[in-house]
Design an enzyme around this catalytic site. Structure first.
Site, mmCIF file in Angstrom:
data_model
loop_
_atom_site.group_PDB
_atom_site.id
_atom_site.type_symbol
_atom_site.label_atom_id
_atom_site.label_comp_id
_atom_site.label_asym_id
_atom_site.label_seq_id
_atom_site.Cartn_x
_atom_site.Cartn_y
_atom_site.Cartn_z
ATOM 1 N N LYS A 110 -1.571 44.290 -3.254
ATOM 2 C CA LYS A 110 -2.736 44.924 -3.745
ATOM 3 C C LYS A 110 -2.536 46.041 -4.499
ATOM 4 O O LYS A 110 -3.409 46.708 -5.446
ATOM 5 C CB LYS A 110 -3.652 45.444 -2.441
HETATM 6 C C1 PLP Z 1 -5.398 40.874 0.704
HETATM 7 C C2 PLP Z 1 -4.034 40.164 1.052
HETATM 8 C C3 PLP Z 1 -4.208 38.796 1.108
HETATM 9 C C4 PLP Z 1 -5.255 37.846 0.659
HETATM 10 O O1 PLP Z 1 -5.623 38.251 -0.791
HETATM 11 P P1 PLP Z 1 -6.980 37.612 -1.361
HETATM 12 O O2 PLP Z 1 -7.000 38.008 -2.772
HETATM 13 O O3 PLP Z 1 -7.936 38.592 -0.290
HETATM 14 O O4 PLP Z 1 -7.161 36.453 -1.318
HETATM 15 C C5 PLP Z 1 -2.952 38.229 1.324
HETATM 16 N N1 PLP Z 1 -1.934 38.873 1.902
HETATM 17 C C6 PLP Z 1 -1.704 40.034 2.113
HETATM 18 C C7 PLP Z 1 -0.701 40.626 2.512
HETATM 19 C C8 PLP Z 1 -2.857 40.842 1.574
HETATM 20 O O5 PLP Z 1 -2.948 42.185 1.796
#
Ligand code: PLP
Length: 461
Positions: A110
């Site tokens: 993120k």
């Molecule tokens: C947010 C997240 C996901 C999922 O990603 P999306 O964009 O919501 O599908 C997967 N793995 C981790 C570690 C995350 O923080």
């Protein structure tokens, strides 16, 4: 480039307005009116580019209302905070490629989007002489990445609610050790749902929302998806360095933001085969891809908590394209979901879905087993989210294609689960060990809307 809503209820707007709007005001999601195309010659000419240079090439046609030099500087600044010189390196392990997306400040993918979004917000706010007060709830990952994205930024104050004592210790430290004056950590004596309910109530209080210029940083901001398109292209270039070969991506999926970015890359012309949508036990999207069954069930807690999601907010963006860009059809699908708890799809629609995606759901036992066997085979530690994607890739994708698995978190971020699977503790990276003993700032309060509202209005002043 102009942006429209999947529900068809807004006049087209420019990129900067789309960033500031977040969720479209008609309740839909914002999308570009069209996608620029990437040609083969262009791809070849990008081989030697650094990550920020490539990001500029991909992002600039979407953000043509920001002068090139400014955009370049924003991008440089955003990826300067990553600890790996390649930003998102690709490593080869045991027949798959791992695209490491966890070299940012909070050790999860993120950061790739939220470092950029924080800088974009600051830039646009300064230009417009406006301020923004971000309020959000988190169970861990999004909140800490958002806090780090906006810490110290002019014109922005952020309030993040998290359930007191219910995030992982690393996640809690990543939030509470940020002591910048524009960051307010609020630990609620309650659950994540309590936090989320209170945030929703604050946003539904339109007078409060207007008066205090409230904004959100959830995964529906178009700029987040856009920033994530870049690493699909970057990884494609790395694995085809020695000549083009078929490439597939395996994406551990929660809110459908990450995999939608892969879909955008594909639509723009990046030559990729299937996108593998990997889920944990919260498998509504796997049921959709495999059986056309998009029906709501309950959310269950797993060892990959960032994927414990029932209604994936970015899914609406894909539906808009699946419905041949018809807002009328999008609206009626969501009306059907509200009324019957499911959406149905025609054979022709499912045929399209199958040419875009394949999917597999991996349960917790298989996830932990995958972490263990991969470690024994290679010495490489997978975090539980990444392991879901790797397991799905090994099960579903043929080994004569380049299988790129997105590594969405560093194993130390979910160290407890990883240790359980491999039998040895996960070494703490510097980014984590330096947090211990650092000063923290956090206000603990009851799950009481009045208390939270008063706290926020007092801090905004
Ligand atoms: C947010 C997240 C996901 C999922 O990603 P999306 O964009 O919501 O599908 C997967 N793995 C981790 C570690 C995350 O923080």
């Amino acid at each position: 480039m102009r942006y429209i809503s999947t529900r068809g209820g807004i006049q087209p707007i420019c990129f900067k307005d789309a960033v500031m709007m977040g969720l479209a005001t008609d309740g839909g999601l914002l999308l570009p009116e069209s996608y620029p195309t990437i040609s083969c010659e262009q791809l070849e000419s990008w081989r030697g580019l650094s990550y920020p240079e490539l990001a500029f090439q991909i992002i600039s046609p979407f953000a043509d209302d920001i002068p090139a030099d400014d955009l370049r500087a924003l991008i440089q600044h955003s990826y300067g905070s990553f600890t790996h010189p390649e930003v998102t390196p690709v490593v080869r392990q045991d027949g798959v490629y791992i695209l490491e997306l966890f070299h940012g400040v909070t050790l999860a993918f993120k950061d790739v989007a939220l470092q950029f979004l924080g800088n974009l917000f600051e830039y646009i706010l300064a230009e417009r002489g406006e301020i923004l007060n971000i309020v959000g709830a988190t169970s861990g990952d999004t909140g800490s990445a958002a806090i780090h994205g906006v810490r110290g930024k002019k014109g922005i104050t952020i309030f993040i609610l998290h359930p007191h004592g219910k995030t992982s210790p690393v996640q809690a430290l990543q939030m509470t050790t940020v002591t910048d004056s524009n960051v307010h950590n609020i630990a609620i004596r309650g659950t994540f749902d309590d936090c989320q309910d209170m945030v929703k109530a604050l946003f539904n209080d339109l007078e409060f929302k207007e008066k205090y210029s409230l904004g959100a940083v959830n995964s529906i901001n178009w700029a987040r998806v856009l920033a994530q398109v870049v690493y699909y292209v970057y990884a494609w270039l790395r694995v085809t360095d020695s000549g083009p070969k078929p490439v597939c991506f395996s994406v551990p999926t929660g809110n459908f933001g990450d995999i939608f970015a892969g879909y955008v890359a594909k639509r723009m012309g990046l030559p990729i085969g299937k996108l593998l949508l990997a889920t944990n036990e919260n498998s509504i999207l796997t049921r959709f891809v495999n059986n056309g069954d998009y029906s709501l069930t309950g959310v269950v807690s797993t060892v990959s908590p960032s994927m414990d999601i029932q209604v994936a907010s970015n899914f609406e963006r894909y539906l808009y394209h699946l419905y041949a860009e018809s807002p009328v059809k999008v609206r009626s699908a969501f009306a059907e979901l509200r009324e019957h708890g499911r959406i149905r799809f025609s054979d022709a629609e499912m045929k399209q879905v199958h040419s875009d995606f394949c999917s597999s759901s991996v349960n917790q036992a298989a996830t932990l087993e995958m972490i263990g066997s991969f470690y024994r085979q290679t010495g490489y530690m997978l975090d539980p989210h990444t392991a879901v994607g790797v397991k799905a890739a090994l099960d579903l994708l043929p080994d004569d294609v380049a299988r790129i698995c997105l590594a969405t978190a560093h194993p130390a971020k979910f160290g407890e689960a990883v240790e359980k699977a491999i039998g040895v503790p996960v070494p703490l990276p510097d980014a984590v060990s330096i947090l211990e003993g650092m000063p923290t700032r956090c206000d603990v309060m009851d799950a009481d809307l009045e208390i939270v509202r008063d706290f926020i209005s007092a801090r905004i002043g």
